[in-house]
Design a protein around this motif. Sequence first.
Motif, mmCIF file in Angstrom:
data_model
loop_
_atom_site.group_PDB
_atom_site.id
_atom_site.type_symbol
_atom_site.label_atom_id
_atom_site.label_comp_id
_atom_site.label_asym_id
_atom_site.label_seq_id
_atom_site.Cartn_x
_atom_site.Cartn_y
_atom_site.Cartn_z
ATOM 1 N N ASN A 185 0.860 -1.186 0.000
ATOM 2 C CA ASN A 185 0.000 0.000 0.000
ATOM 3 C C ASN A 185 0.897 1.237 0.000
ATOM 4 N N SER A 186 0.703 2.091 -0.983
ATOM 5 C CA SER A 186 1.516 3.317 -1.087
ATOM 6 C C SER A 186 1.161 4.313 0.016
ATOM 7 N N THR B 173 -2.099 6.561 -12.605
ATOM 8 C CA THR B 173 -1.092 6.366 -11.551
ATOM 9 C C THR B 173 -0.712 7.737 -10.981
ATOM 10 N N GLU C 63 4.039 8.687 -6.553
ATOM 11 C CA GLU C 63 4.471 7.778 -5.468
ATOM 12 C C GLU C 63 4.320 6.310 -5.894
ATOM 13 N N ILE C 64 3.230 6.016 -6.601
ATOM 14 C CA ILE C 64 2.997 4.643 -7.083
ATOM 15 C C ILE C 64 4.042 4.267 -8.131
ATOM 16 N N LEU D 45 7.235 3.473 -6.364
ATOM 17 C CA LEU D 45 7.192 2.151 -5.722
ATOM 18 C C LEU D 45 7.438 1.042 -6.757
ATOM 19 N N MET E 82 0.823 -1.316 -10.659
ATOM 20 C CA MET E 82 -0.226 -0.791 -9.794
ATOM 21 C C MET E 82 -1.425 -1.725 -9.914
ATOM 22 N N CYS F 151 -2.642 0.527 -3.988
ATOM 23 C CA CYS F 151 -1.615 -0.510 -3.838
ATOM 24 C C CYS F 151 -0.925 -0.871 -5.147
ATOM 25 N N ILE G 226 12.080 -1.480 -0.393
ATOM 26 C CA ILE G 226 10.952 -0.576 -0.089
ATOM 27 C C ILE G 226 11.257 0.186 1.196
ATOM 28 N N TYR H 141 11.575 3.948 -0.188
ATOM 29 C CA TYR H 141 10.275 4.579 -0.478
ATOM 30 C C TYR H 141 10.049 5.850 0.352
ATOM 31 N N THR I 298 9.597 9.608 -1.140
ATOM 32 C CA THR I 298 8.228 10.141 -1.211
ATOM 33 C C THR I 298 7.746 10.810 0.073
ATOM 34 N N ALA J 31 5.321 2.969 3.439
ATOM 35 C CA ALA J 31 4.510 1.961 2.744
ATOM 36 C C ALA J 31 4.099 0.853 3.726
#
Length: 388
Positions: free
Chosen positions: A212-213, A309, A312-313, A316, A332, A340, A357, A361, A365, A369
């Motif tokens: 999950n972003s 999208t 951030e996605i 990821l 995605m 997610c 991650i 991440y 961002t 996550a």
Amino acid sequence: MSNPAQRANKLFVQTFGTTADDLYLAPGRVNLIGEHTDYNDGFVLPAAINFHTVIAVKRRDDDIYRAVSDAFPGDIKEWTFGQEGKMDPDDGWVNYLKGFTAAMAVTGLTAKGLDISVVGNVPLGAGLSSSAALEVAFGTAVNDCSQLRLSPLAVAQMAQRGENQYVGCACGIMDQMISALGEQDHALLIDCEDLDSEPVHIPDSLSLIIVNSNVQRGLVDSEYNLRREQCEAVAEHFGVESLRHVELCQLEAAKSELSDVCYRRARHVLTENRRTQHASHALEAGNITKLSELMAQSHASMRDDFEITVPEIDTLVEIISRVIGERGGVRMTGGGFGGCIVALVDHALTDAVVEAIESQYATKTGLEATVYLCSASAGATRVDEEVY
Ligand code: ADP
Ligand code: MG
């Protein structure tokens, strides 16, 4: 900690002062590929996941329903079959259950009342379809307790009708169908035009990872409706019911007759339908290189053609694809504008994916996550506390 089945039984006793008769569960889900294809009568490839909503029930002799959920501690919610009235937003979560019995009543079916306790571990509102898990677990219980003999597909359709007509959410059939019909270690290729479905084995060598972003999703409804309208406009241009009946070569030939935006929206849907069918073959054949390529193309198509999208996605997906290369796929999943990503990766790379991650991440961002390590699970069923 006790499992959800034990917790559901415990909550039942605490609430109603007696033991429950039976336990039912239904899983959440993740869509492996086939995004925004459902309402275009196309193909989707979801898998049920090993996160479940469990409900404990006791049959009643009247037609009254009483329900509690540990996710929303408080009053016992109560309604009478066939007298659900209009959806009341203040009733919150129980509307998903009332929607199911209301849909049954409209169809001319009847069912005896139940006392119900709900417990689960599908995260709410994270895009893993906790709402469908709730509806389908409940629908499976009602079907069984009143011996209605509805097929799992019919339970799914009733649940969708409830969510569409009573709750007021214009969801497709995918979430309810996979929650009702999922098979362990399999995804389900669904043809959304005739609701034919076919289990597709997921190679044992792959881990199913959902991340999950945690991007706050905004504009989702208006952008979703806009995409639907754009797809419908292209179908109308070709004089057909849905984009399912437009070929890619027809679309290319008509490119100058369409706005650039509408052309790209339709191109996403038509190519995504192809990718989804090819991905199901690649999974079945254990061709991970091909799966990797198709999931990458799907993500690029959602980013560039369908424009659903967010940065951030994309970040990821980039972080994960750099780790896995061709030894897995990542894209995605879900309606877009946050939510997610889903990755199917060689088991040996799972730790490296999680570490990448965790180390990259948040720095890139400013968001944390949430990682869910999953496996493909069976669909809704009655269950024993001991064997859950
Ligand atoms: P998603 O389906 O992606 O998780 P939705 O917004 O469609 O998100 O559905 C979430 C809602 O479903 C919750 O706000 C709640 O009303 C209901 N729900 C889901 N699971 C439960 C549960 N275990 N107990 C009570 N309500 C639930
Ligand atoms: Mg939902």
